[in-house]
Design a protein around this motif. Structure first.
Motif, PDB file in Angstrom:
ATOM      1  N   SER A 368       0.816  -1.218   0.000  1.00 10.00           N
ATOM      2  CA  SER A 368       0.000   0.000   0.000  1.00 10.00           C
ATOM      3  C   SER A 368       0.850   1.269   0.000  1.00 10.00           C
ATOM      4  N   GLY A 405       2.407  -1.757   4.686  1.00  9.31           N
ATOM      5  CA  GLY A 405       1.000  -2.085   4.482  1.00  9.31           C
ATOM      6  C   GLY A 405       0.793  -2.842   3.192  1.00  9.31           C
ATOM      7  N   GLN A 407      -2.157  -3.880  -0.063  1.00  8.47           N
ATOM      8  CA  GLN A 407      -3.403  -3.682  -0.797  1.00  8.47           C
ATOM      9  C   GLN A 407      -3.992  -5.056  -1.090  1.00  8.47           C
ATOM     10  N   THR A 412      -7.325  -2.320   2.739  1.00  9.35           N
ATOM     11  CA  THR A 412      -6.010  -1.681   2.732  1.00  9.35           C
ATOM     12  C   THR A 412      -5.481  -1.641   4.152  1.00  9.35           C
ATOM     13  N   THR A 413      -4.213  -1.982   4.337  1.00 10.06           N
ATOM     14  CA  THR A 413      -3.625  -2.000   5.675  1.00 10.06           C
ATOM     15  C   THR A 413      -2.437  -1.047   5.759  1.00 10.06           C
ATOM     16  N   ASP A 414      -2.143  -0.629   6.992  1.00  9.65           N
ATOM     17  CA  ASP A 414      -1.029   0.274   7.287  1.00  9.65           C
ATOM     18  C   ASP A 414      -0.688   0.068   8.756  1.00  9.65           C
ATOM     19  N   VAL A 479      -7.912   6.419   5.769  1.00  6.10           N
ATOM     20  CA  VAL A 479      -7.492   5.255   4.978  1.00  6.10           C
ATOM     21  C   VAL A 479      -8.669   4.775   4.148  1.00  6.10           C
ATOM     22  N   VAL A 485      -4.051   4.460   0.688  1.00  6.43           N
ATOM     23  CA  VAL A 485      -3.729   4.322   2.107  1.00  6.43           C
ATOM     24  C   VAL A 485      -3.783   5.667   2.817  1.00  6.43           C
ATOM     25  N   SER A 507      -5.616   6.197  10.803  1.00  2.00           N
ATOM     26  CA  SER A 507      -4.446   5.646  11.471  1.00  2.00           C
ATOM     27  C   SER A 507      -4.294   6.322  12.828  1.00  2.00           C
TER      28      SER A 507
END
Length: 602
Positions: A368, A405, A407, A412-414, A479, A485, A507
């Protein structure tokens, strides 16, 4: 092959020679100066190679900033995140870093240009709001802002890459939680209610969300680079290269969406019936000028998709939870792998490549953002990006910061985790404890409807402030759901006045950075959810989405409150219960040890 490149992101090059070429072009065009922004016409965080003008000219590759070039000066304006990075990337004999926003561009220009000076800018690369602000600040200076028909930097950039033509794809309605037709009808009804005939959309993530499509024009951000005009009857004209859309996708979009070449945007704006809704904070100055030249009535208002996109529905939240479960498995496998190795046997690139391989096994389509993996002094560079030239071997006694992170098709991650390499570094323990306490304070808070990110920002900083410390970035950004992201407009920041709403995902990432020594950041993603409240009052709180243990070797447990310990123990119990069924026996044993209750050890 790694998704992340470890080459110099500025691509090398003789930046002083490029600066000389630009200055010669400015002189030929009768300009005394020129503004070179980081942004493209869509104002996105990531830009295609064809739009990386700031990096091509200066060598600076941060995600925010700009340069102003005059005959005698070349200032690179950067905020607190990039004070260290810029000094390593630009030729300081030719480019001067300028602290921004402490130094206002107008003040710098008053000193750099004489009265009557002509400052050029590309109206496609600046918003109306940005230009109005600069015009107001220079009102009594005698300096004139000149909108150029052709960007002089593009003229001297002989080998400029072609614009991207990445294939677009369908984002399944089941993941989106609403059909594109329903979204367009909902936004069209708002236009009708406001007496607006059409809206110009310029943000690719807004357009991708609205049409339930995703793209591959840019790395890390699965958007389709495009403009769009939404009419008050729900029909939409999409200005994007037709080669991006196959027959299946065209059928998905349906007859109410017309795909037109980007060159058709300017003529279409000249033909629009007003009032046309357009966002001065994100739409190009050039679009305003086209509408004004046709005497079209303009309705200045926010992008109509930006808030609906930020309020995630139940399907989007479920997708984000599922993505974070898989991502948590990848992260725990990485941390267990890291703990089992001698630090000196690894480099920063080794860690980045291992994490990417684990995320590939977890099902990512892309990362991401470029992984930030900074050991020792590199960790103090807030948005550090490892290259072959900067790659450090890990060393016992240092601190490693990993911000990364993925996709996934559904989310979606972070996440950021900071870990000691070998014995904990004593100097890092107090600030790391303060960072953790600030992150927990935000995680635990409840707040009434109407509260903005600015109201919550101090919660994350309070324990650092008590130690005379702080960090030079926001506490949290919005996000997207299987989108960007970094997503506007919601954030946790001392300057954000937008009320937070249920469904928004943010976040939560306080940090601390000691130049030439180490960096600390702990980051989880949180979703805003309704919270228990007395009758007649609406309260909100946070659900933590990220599932990964927080390393406690840099934590002074005696400095934690009972509430801090209770939160951390409950979080770790939840992480253990969620991830253990998906891990092999050795990794599960590592997780059991990493999440053992603090309360029992006191």
């Amino acid at each position: 092959m790694s998704l992340q490149s470890f080459d110099d992101p500025a691509g090398g090059g003789d930046h002083p020679a490029r600066l000389a070429q630009l200055r010669a072009r400015l002189a030929a065009d009768g300009l005394d100066g020129f503004v070179v922004p980081r942004a493209d016409a869509h104002q996105g965080e990531y830009v295609a190679d064809a739009d990386a003008r700031l990096a091509w000219l200066t060598g600076f590759t941060g995600s925010a900033g700009f340069a102003i070039v005059t005959a005698g000066r070349a200032g690179v304006f950067i905020d607190g995140r990039y004070r260290v990075q810029v000094k390593a990337q630009v030729d300081l004999a030719h480019f001067t870093p300028v602290p921004w926003p402490e130094t206002k561009p107008s003040d710098w220009l008053r000193d750099a240009l004489p009265a009557g000076g002509r400052l050029g800018f590309d109206p496609w690369l600046h918003t109306r709001q940005e230009i109005e602000k600069l015009e107001k600040a220079l009102a009594d200076s005698g300096i004139g802002l000149i909108a150029v028909d052709r960007n002089p930097l593009d003229v001297v950039w002989a080998d400029r890459p072609s614009p991207p033509v990445g294939q677009a794809r369908i984002h399944d309605d089941a993941l989106a939680g609403e059909t594109s037709a329903d979204k367009r009808a909902r936004l069209a009804a708002e236009l009708q209610e406001q007496g607006q005939a059409a809206a110009l959309l310029t943000l690719p993530d807004s357009i991708s969300w609205l049409l339930n499509i995703r793209g591959s024009d840019l790395p890390r951000n699965p958007v389709v680079q495009s403009f769009a005009v939404l009419s008050d009857d729900g029909h939409l004209a999409l200005f994007a290269d037709p080669a991006k859309f196959d027959d299946t996708l065209r059928a998905h979009l349906g007859n109410e969406v017309a795909i037109l070449h980007p060159e058709g945007l300017a003529p279409a704006l000249l033909d629009l019936e007003g009032p046309v809704r357009i966002d001065p904070a994100s739409a190009p100055e050039a679009a305003f000028r086209l509408l004004e030249s046709a005497n079209t009535q303009i309705a200045r208002a926010t992008d109509p998709a930006i808030l609906p996109k930020a309020r995630k529905n139940a399907a989007e939240l479920d997708g984000m939870r599922a993505a974070h479960l898989r991502d948590g498995v990848a992260m725990v496998r990485l941390l267990a792998w890291l703990d089992a190795r001698e630090p000196a046997s690894l480099t920063e690139i080794d860690v980045v490549e291992k994490l990417e391989s684990l995320r590939r096994e977890a099902g990512i389509a892309d990362i991401s953002f470029d992984t930030i993996c900074g050991s020792g002094p590199n960790g103090a560079i807030v948005h550090y990006r490892v290259t072959r030239a900067t790659n450090r071997r890990l060393a016992a006694g240092e601190v490693l910061l990993i911000d990364s992170g993925g996709q996934y098709p559904d989310g979606t991650t972070d996440i950021t985790r900071t870990v000691p390499l070998g014995d904990p570094l004593p100097d890092a323990i107090a600030p790391c404890t303060a960072v953790l306490r600030g992150m927990i304070a935000v995680s635990r808070t409840r707040f009434p409807q109407g509260v903005a990110g600015a109201h919550l920002d101090a919660l994350a900083r309070q324990y650092l402030w008590m130690q005379g410390q702080d960090y030079d970035h926001g506490t949290g950004h919005g996000v997207g759901a299987a989108l960007c992201v970094h997503e506007g407009p919601a954030r946790i920041s001392r300057i954000s006045t937008l009320p937070l709403e249920a469904g928004m995902i943010l976040s939560n990432e306080p940090g601390y950075y000691r130049e030439d020594a180490f960096g600390i950041r702990i980051e989880n993603l949180v979703a805003i959810t309704p919270a228990e409240a007395e009758p007649g009052r609406t309260m909100l709180g946070f659900e933590t989405l990220t599932l990964c243990p927080i390393d406690r070797r840099l934590i002074d447990v005696s400095a934690l409150s009972r509430d801090d310990i209770a939160w951390l123990d409950a979080y770790h119990a939840r992480v253990r219960d969620a991830l253990s069924p998906h891990l092999d026996k050795p990794t599960r044993a590592w997780l059991d040890q990493a999440t053992r209750p603090l309360a029992s050890s006191l």
